[in-house]
Design a protein around this motif. Structure first.
Motif, short mmCIF file in Angstrom:
data_model
loop_
_atom_site.label_atom_id
_atom_site.label_comp_id
_atom_site.label_asym_id
_atom_site.label_seq_id
_atom_site.Cartn_x
_atom_site.Cartn_y
_atom_site.Cartn_z
N LYS A 7 0.83 -1.20 0.00
CA LYS A 7 0.00 0.00 0.00
C LYS A 7 0.87 1.26 0.00
O LYS A 7 0.59 2.20 -0.74
N LEU A 8 1.93 1.27 0.79
CA LEU A 8 2.84 2.41 0.83
C LEU A 8 3.53 2.59 -0.53
O LEU A 8 3.66 3.72 -1.02
N PHE A 9 3.94 1.50 -1.14
CA PHE A 9 4.57 1.56 -2.45
C PHE A 9 3.60 2.11 -3.49
O PHE A 9 3.97 2.91 -4.33
N ARG A 10 2.35 1.68 -3.43
CA ARG A 10 1.33 2.16 -4.37
C ARG A 10 1.07 3.65 -4.16
O ARG A 10 0.93 4.40 -5.14
N ILE A 11 1.05 4.11 -2.93
CA ILE A 11 0.86 5.53 -2.65
C ILE A 11 2.04 6.34 -3.18
O ILE A 11 1.86 7.40 -3.79
N MET A 12 3.26 5.83 -2.97
CA MET A 12 4.44 6.54 -3.46
C MET A 12 4.46 6.60 -4.99
O MET A 12 4.81 7.63 -5.57
N LEU A 13 4.07 5.51 -5.65
CA LEU A 13 4.00 5.52 -7.11
C LEU A 13 2.94 6.49 -7.61
O LEU A 13 3.12 7.15 -8.63
N ASN A 14 1.83 6.58 -6.90
CA ASN A 14 0.78 7.52 -7.27
C ASN A 14 1.29 8.96 -7.17
O ASN A 14 1.04 9.78 -8.05
N HIS A 15 1.99 9.27 -6.08
CA HIS A 15 2.56 10.62 -5.93
C HIS A 15 3.59 10.90 -7.01
O HIS A 15 3.62 11.99 -7.58
N TYR A 16 4.43 9.91 -7.31
CA TYR A 16 5.44 10.08 -8.36
C TYR A 16 4.76 10.32 -9.71
O TYR A 16 5.17 11.19 -10.47
N TYR A 17 3.71 9.57 -9.99
CA TYR A 17 2.99 9.73 -11.24
C TYR A 17 2.37 11.12 -11.33
O TYR A 17 2.40 11.75 -12.39
N GLN A 18 1.83 11.62 -10.25
CA GLN A 18 1.24 12.96 -10.24
C GLN A 18 2.30 14.03 -10.49
O GLN A 18 2.05 15.01 -11.20
N VAL A 19 3.48 13.86 -9.91
CA VAL A 19 4.56 14.84 -10.09
C VAL A 19 5.09 14.80 -11.52
O VAL A 19 5.33 15.84 -12.13
N VAL A 20 5.27 13.62 -12.07
CA VAL A 20 5.82 13.48 -13.41
C VAL A 20 4.85 14.01 -14.47
O VAL A 20 5.28 14.52 -15.50
N ASN A 103 -3.68 21.77 2.09
CA ASN A 103 -3.79 20.34 1.93
C ASN A 103 -2.40 19.71 2.12
O ASN A 103 -1.42 20.16 1.55
N ILE A 104 -2.32 18.65 2.90
CA ILE A 104 -1.03 18.00 3.19
C ILE A 104 -0.46 17.34 1.94
O ILE A 104 0.76 17.25 1.78
N LEU A 105 -1.31 16.88 1.02
CA LEU A 105 -0.83 16.26 -0.21
C LEU A 105 -0.06 17.26 -1.07
O LEU A 105 0.86 16.88 -1.79
N LEU A 106 -0.46 18.51 -1.01
CA LEU A 106 0.25 19.52 -1.80
C LEU A 106 1.69 19.66 -1.34
O LEU A 106 2.57 19.93 -2.16
N TYR A 107 1.98 19.48 -0.08
CA TYR A 107 3.37 19.52 0.41
C TYR A 107 4.17 18.37 -0.19
O TYR A 107 5.32 18.55 -0.59
N TYR A 108 3.55 17.19 -0.27
CA TYR A 108 4.22 16.04 -0.87
C TYR A 108 4.47 16.27 -2.36
O TYR A 108 5.55 15.97 -2.87
N TYR A 109 3.46 16.79 -3.06
CA TYR A 109 3.63 17.05 -4.48
C TYR A 109 4.68 18.13 -4.73
O TYR A 109 5.47 18.04 -5.66
N PHE A 110 4.67 19.16 -3.89
CA PHE A 110 5.65 20.24 -4.03
C PHE A 110 7.06 19.71 -3.80
O PHE A 110 7.98 20.00 -4.58
N THR A 111 7.24 18.91 -2.77
CA THR A 111 8.56 18.33 -2.49
C THR A 111 8.99 17.41 -3.62
O THR A 111 10.13 17.46 -4.08
N GLY A 112 8.08 16.58 -4.10
CA GLY A 112 8.39 15.70 -5.22
C GLY A 112 8.69 16.47 -6.48
O GLY A 112 9.61 16.11 -7.24
N PHE A 113 7.95 17.54 -6.73
CA PHE A 113 8.18 18.39 -7.90
C PHE A 113 9.57 19.00 -7.86
O PHE A 113 10.30 18.97 -8.86
#
Length: 132
Positions: A7-20, A103-113
């Protein structure tokens, strides 16, 4: 335990996909141009002193150097686009969105970006440095 890791791996791949998926550089959708970029990237691998000294055909050598120059020009253009889009559009966009939505997800997307673009900028810089 394995389900949590999956589940953690799937969440990380989803975040990576959103950033890419975000616009970060020059994207080409014209297939012959993509093929040309692939050819110039592969041919620039052979731009080395020992390979150049061994080539006796001047037309092949000129073609190889032409492809190397085309690769340098494309990488410089993409480097400039990536730098401009990241600094001029990406960072202000994320700052505006984070301030308005909290939104906390925006921090993750920003960091990934930032990490994604910074790593691509560094890799492009190293490739350009090697080609020069």
């Amino acid at each position: 335990m394995i389900l949590k890791i999956r589940k953690l791996f799937r969440i990380m791949l989803n975040h990576y996909y959103q950033v890419v998926r975000l616009e970060t550089g020059f994207r080409v959708s014209y297939l012959p141009f993509i093929f040309f970029i692939l050819i110039i990237c592969i041919s620039s691998i052979f731009i080395r002193i020992n390979v150049i000294n061994e080539i006796n055909n001047k037309y092949f050598l000129k073609t190889l150097l032409f492809f190397g120059l085309c690769n340098i020009i494309f990488l410089q253009f993409n480097f400039g686009c990536r730098l401009t889009i990241t600094i001029g559009k990406g960072i202000p966009y994320f700052i505006r969105e984070i301030k308005s939505k909290k939104n906390i997800l925006l921090y993750y997307y920003f960091t990934g970006f930032i990490l994604y673009n910074l790593s691509l900028l560094i890799l492009t810089f190293f490739v350009l440095f090697r080609l020069y």
